[in-house]
Design a protein around this motif. Structure first.
Motif, PDB file in Angstrom:
ATOM      1  N   TYR A 368       0.833  -1.199   0.000  1.00 31.30           N
ATOM      2  CA  TYR A 368       0.000   0.000   0.000  1.00 31.30           C
ATOM      3  C   TYR A 368       0.874   1.258   0.000  1.00 31.30           C
ATOM      4  N   GLY A 369       1.972   1.215   0.757  1.00 37.29           N
ATOM      5  CA  GLY A 369       2.846   2.382   0.885  1.00 37.29           C
ATOM      6  C   GLY A 369       3.441   2.834  -0.432  1.00 37.29           C
ATOM      7  N   LEU A 370       3.640   1.897  -1.371  1.00 35.12           N
ATOM      8  CA  LEU A 370       4.199   2.265  -2.674  1.00 35.12           C
ATOM      9  C   LEU A 370       3.325   3.287  -3.400  1.00 35.12           C
ATOM     10  N   GLY A 371       2.026   3.211  -3.193  1.00 34.11           N
ATOM     11  CA  GLY A 371       1.118   4.128  -3.895  1.00 34.11           C
ATOM     12  C   GLY A 371       0.546   5.222  -3.025  1.00 34.11           C
ATOM     13  N   LEU A 372       1.080   5.376  -1.807  1.00 34.15           N
ATOM     14  CA  LEU A 372       0.511   6.353  -0.879  1.00 34.15           C
ATOM     15  C   LEU A 372       0.604   7.777  -1.411  1.00 34.15           C
ATOM     16  N   TRP A 373       1.743   8.114  -2.039  1.00 40.35           N
ATOM     17  CA  TRP A 373       1.914   9.471  -2.572  1.00 40.35           C
ATOM     18  C   TRP A 373       0.848   9.769  -3.629  1.00 40.35           C
ATOM     19  N   ALA A 374       0.537   8.755  -4.453  1.00 42.81           N
ATOM     20  CA  ALA A 374      -0.441   8.963  -5.522  1.00 42.81           C
ATOM     21  C   ALA A 374      -1.850   9.049  -4.965  1.00 42.81           C
ATOM     22  N   GLN A 375      -2.182   8.163  -4.018  1.00 41.86           N
ATOM     23  CA  GLN A 375      -3.521   8.195  -3.437  1.00 41.86           C
ATOM     24  C   GLN A 375      -3.802   9.522  -2.733  1.00 41.86           C
ATOM     25  N   SER A 376      -2.800  10.055  -2.041  1.00 47.64           N
ATOM     26  CA  SER A 376      -2.976  11.345  -1.365  1.00 47.64           C
ATOM     27  C   SER A 376      -3.077  12.478  -2.376  1.00 47.64           C
ATOM     28  N   GLY A 377      -2.247  12.433  -3.418  1.00 47.12           N
ATOM     29  CA  GLY A 377      -2.288  13.469  -4.439  1.00 47.12           C
ATOM     30  C   GLY A 377      -3.586  13.482  -5.216  1.00 47.12           C
ATOM     31  N   MET A 430      -1.189   5.097  -8.831  1.00 50.14           N
ATOM     32  CA  MET A 430      -0.147   5.825  -9.559  1.00 50.14           C
ATOM     33  C   MET A 430      -0.600   6.166 -10.975  1.00 50.14           C
ATOM     34  N   ALA A 431      -1.253   5.221 -11.629  1.00 48.27           N
ATOM     35  CA  ALA A 431      -1.740   5.475 -12.990  1.00 48.27           C
ATOM     36  C   ALA A 431      -2.798   6.575 -12.990  1.00 48.27           C
ATOM     37  N   GLN A 432      -3.710   6.539 -12.032  1.00 44.41           N
ATOM     38  CA  GLN A 432      -4.771   7.549 -11.964  1.00 44.41           C
ATOM     39  C   GLN A 432      -4.201   8.931 -11.687  1.00 44.41           C
ATOM     40  N   PHE A 433      -3.228   9.031 -10.783  1.00 48.84           N
ATOM     41  CA  PHE A 433      -2.630  10.327 -10.478  1.00 48.84           C
ATOM     42  C   PHE A 433      -1.979  10.930 -11.714  1.00 48.84           C
ATOM     43  N   VAL A 434      -1.199  10.128 -12.420  1.00 55.44           N
ATOM     44  CA  VAL A 434      -0.491  10.639 -13.599  1.00 55.44           C
ATOM     45  C   VAL A 434      -1.479  11.151 -14.642  1.00 55.44           C
ATOM     46  N   VAL A 435      -2.530  10.398 -14.918  1.00 59.74           N
ATOM     47  CA  VAL A 435      -3.507  10.805 -15.931  1.00 59.74           C
ATOM     48  C   VAL A 435      -4.231  12.085 -15.514  1.00 59.74           C
ATOM     49  N   LEU A 436      -4.672  12.164 -14.261  1.00 59.02           N
ATOM     50  CA  LEU A 436      -5.354  13.367 -13.785  1.00 59.02           C
ATOM     51  C   LEU A 436      -4.443  14.581 -13.860  1.00 59.02           C
ATOM     52  N   TYR A 437      -3.182  14.402 -13.473  1.00 58.47           N
ATOM     53  CA  TYR A 437      -2.234  15.519 -13.487  1.00 58.47           C
ATOM     54  C   TYR A 437      -2.016  16.021 -14.911  1.00 58.47           C
ATOM     55  N   LEU A 438      -1.827  15.101 -15.848  1.00 63.22           N
ATOM     56  CA  LEU A 438      -1.584  15.506 -17.233  1.00 63.22           C
ATOM     57  C   LEU A 438      -2.797  16.217 -17.829  1.00 63.22           C
ATOM     58  N   LEU A 439      -3.995  15.761 -17.495  1.00 60.36           N
ATOM     59  CA  LEU A 439      -5.197  16.416 -18.004  1.00 60.36           C
ATOM     60  C   LEU A 439      -5.361  17.820 -17.433  1.00 60.36           C
ATOM     61  N   LEU A 440      -5.057  17.987 -16.148  1.00 60.99           N
ATOM     62  CA  LEU A 440      -5.134  19.321 -15.552  1.00 60.99           C
ATOM     63  C   LEU A 440      -4.081  20.245 -16.154  1.00 60.99           C
ATOM     64  N   ARG A 441      -2.892  19.722 -16.381  1.00 59.83           N
ATOM     65  CA  ARG A 441      -1.842  20.550 -16.986  1.00 59.83           C
ATOM     66  C   ARG A 441      -2.256  21.009 -18.382  1.00 59.83           C
ATOM     67  N   LYS A 442      -2.883  20.128 -19.132  1.00 68.83           N
ATOM     68  CA  LYS A 442      -3.351  20.501 -20.468  1.00 68.83           C
ATOM     69  C   LYS A 442      -4.437  21.564 -20.383  1.00 68.83           C
ATOM     70  N   ARG A 443      -5.322  21.441 -19.413  1.00 64.71           N
ATOM     71  CA  ARG A 443      -6.449  22.380 -19.299  1.00 64.71           C
ATOM     72  C   ARG A 443      -5.995  23.746 -18.810  1.00 64.71           C
ATOM     73  N   LEU A 444      -5.028  23.782 -17.887  1.00 60.26           N
ATOM     74  CA  LEU A 444      -4.590  25.045 -17.283  1.00 60.26           C
ATOM     75  C   LEU A 444      -3.325  25.603 -17.929  1.00 60.26           C
ATOM     76  N   ALA A 445      -2.883  24.984 -19.010  1.00 53.30           N
ATOM     77  CA  ALA A 445      -1.648  25.368 -19.713  1.00 53.30           C
ATOM     78  C   ALA A 445      -0.413  24.886 -18.950  1.00 53.30           C
ATOM     79  N   ARG A 446      -0.349  25.150 -17.664  1.00 57.46           N
ATOM     80  CA  ARG A 446       0.723  24.627 -16.819  1.00 57.46           C
ATOM     81  C   ARG A 446       0.265  24.686 -15.362  1.00 57.46           C
TER      82      ARG A 446
END
Length: 526
Positions: A368-377, A430-446
């Motif tokens: 569980y700890g391996l993905g803790l950073w992603a789950q919190s983010g 981890m996969a969900q965090f990366v996808v959400l982050y990339l979509l937000l970056r695209k929407r907000l420019a950065r």
């Protein structure tokens, strides 16, 4: 133009940190009480069949809590309440409160009656035995808690929209206090009977959780009342936001239910669900203290920035929230991985919770700890979408993530058991965090990605040094034959020492988030 009840946000994009300490402190209290509850539970009930049945049955009201309580509904209500406070008259806001409360009361009451009736019919028709008998009994006992905790979630949204965070943050501690009292009161009963009485005690806890928040809500301007005008435009806006969020949350919570059901039926070891549950309880401490606390504190600010059309401040606030989350949760994750064995020994390994259960639980904690950073983010990123009133995108990502998780679970549960379920959860987070982050970056420019990556890498470096020191201290200095008090002292010394190492390295690496958090705490005290 009506005068708004709420001023524009402060110019600092770190203003949410002023609310973070109180939320985190209350969350810490709740989690410590929860840990004490779990220590007592494992001592008296262990990883028994009744314990696993209770864990699985508790998932049912928990699903609805996430759907209609502080989860999905809260995420749809806070942005709408915030907008109403900023743009509508107090009378219009009161009407919105009343209509929302009435709709929740009617809907939740009907759902509870239907589910209880279905459980009763199932019991009479099938005459369940063994595992199924306990599941039905415990689920029926705890189901009335669902409408109570969801109404408590409504008050949480009312208070959070007005930037009052203490009462909602303290509310979960009430449940743990009641549970601890029930465990101590019924511990000498036969295990199945004791667990049933504890399940029933949740109803008293839910009632107190609702009533505790009412005086705070009244001081913040809320007034009791019913209003059946479900066509009221602001309420319809909540429904429009709510439908996708409910779908996404339903998919996620159903996935949790499937995971626990797989552990209950597919893993030969009968204590597997209990191992997952108690491992999750330890992992939830930093996740709630950091991810949930920061996302709760930042949602009203993000919602107001979005309402005012201030994209630049929205972007900066989101970036600051993500960096702060990573700075706090990465060392927590490394610490959990390094010290999983001694933590389980100290907190759980006693009474009916034997060495095998402790060993299995420690491995689940590591995975569980391996993905803790992603789950919190993910908590923070989802609040950004909700503040932008985009509830459809997270749903699509959630459905895809749950499909991936189910596929991984069915692939690994047969040979990795409960460890495979934990590993699948980490990978999918981890996969969900990366996808959400990339979509937000695209929407907000950065969203200040370079600054976030730099800060996270520095934090990881400091955390790895801390984790290596903590593991070495446990491996070479742990008192193998000492009593509980000696082991508690040893664990506390290791945690304090390794934390000092992390803070020292973080200062050397000049990680800005540490200074900002300290400054926010100092301002709060002032």
């Amino acid at each position: 133009m009506p005068a708004p009840e709420q001023n524009k946000p402060a110019s600092s994009h770190h203003a949410f940190l002023g609310h973070f300490p109180i939320i985190s402190a209350c969350t810490f209290l709740s989690r410590i009480l929860g840990l004490a509850r779990d220590v007592l539970w494992t001592a008296y009930f262990g990883a028994t069949l009744a314990s696993s049945a209770w864990v699985t049955a508790w998932t049912v009201p928990n699903v609805f809590r996430a759907l209609f309580g502080e989860g999905a509904v809260n995420s749809a209500m806070v942005p709408t309440f915030t907008e109403s406070l900023a743009r509508r008259t107090p009378e219009e806001t009161q009407k919105l409160y009343a209509v929302t409360f009435t709709a929740m009361l009617v809907t939740l009451g009907a759902i509870t009656v239907v589910i209880e009736a279905a459980l009763g019919v199932a019991w009479l028709a099938c005459g369940f035995e063994g595992k199924n008998r306990l599941l039905v009994i415990y689920a029926a006992a705890m189901m009335p808690y669902m409408p109570l905790i969801c109404i408590a979630g409504y008050f949480m949204a009312v208070l959070n929209a007005r930037k009052h965070f203490f009462a909602p943050a303290f509310m979960p501690a009430i449940l743990n206090i009641v549970w601890i009292a029930a465990i101590l009161l019924f511990r000498r009963f036969p295990v199945e009977q004791a667990v049933l009485w504890i399940a029933l005690s949740t109803l008293a806890a839910g009632l107190v959780q609702v009533l505790f928040q009412v005086p705070f809500a009244r001081r913040q301007g809320w007034r009791p009342g019913l209003d059946f005008d479900f066509a009221y435009p602001p309420f319809r806006q909540i429904l429009l936001l709510l439908a996708p969020v409910l779908l996404g949350s339903a998919v996620i919570e159903i996935n949790v239910l499937v995971n626990r059901s797989l552990a209950f039926y597919a893993v030969p070891y009968e204590g597997a669900p209990a191992c997952l549950f108690f491992a999750d309880r330890l992992v939830q401490i930093p996740m709630a203290m950091v991810g949930l606390a920061i996302s709760t504190a930042v949602l009203p600010a993000l919602s107001l920035h979005a309402t005012m059309g201030d994209t630049g401040e929205f972007r900066k606030t989101l970036g600051a929230a993500v960096r702060t989350t990573m700075f706090l949760v990465i060392p927590a994750a490394i610490g959990l991985i390094a010290l999983a064995d001694p933590m389980v020994q100290v907190f759980f390994q006693r009474g009916k919770f034997d060495a095998e259960a402790a060993h299995r639980t420690a491995w689940v904690i590591r995975l569980y700890g391996l993905g803790l950073w992603a789950q919190s983010g993910i908590f923070v990123l989802l609040r950004a979408f909700y503040a932008l009133k985009d509830t459809k995108t997270p749903v699509r990502i959630s459905i895809a993530t749950v499909a991936l998780n189910l596929a991984l679970n069915l692939s690994v549960v047969w040979f990795l058991g409960e460890k495979g379920l934990a590993l699948s959860t980490a990978v999918c987070a981890m996969a969900q965090f990366v996808v959400l982050y990339l979509l937000l970056r695209k929407r907000l420019a950065r969203i200040e990605g370079h600054e976030t990556l730099t800060s996270a890498l520095k934090t990881l470096a400091a955390s790895l040094l801390m984790g290596a020191a903590a593991f070495a201290a446990w491996y070479y200095l742990w008192p193998a034959h000492g009593g509980t008090l000696l082991r508690i002292g040893a664990l506390a010394a290791i945690v304090i020492g390794s934390t000092a190492i992390f803070l020292g390295v973080a200062a050397m690496l000049e990680i800005k988030e540490m200074k900002r958090i300290l400054d926010a705490v100092a301002r709060r005290k002032a």
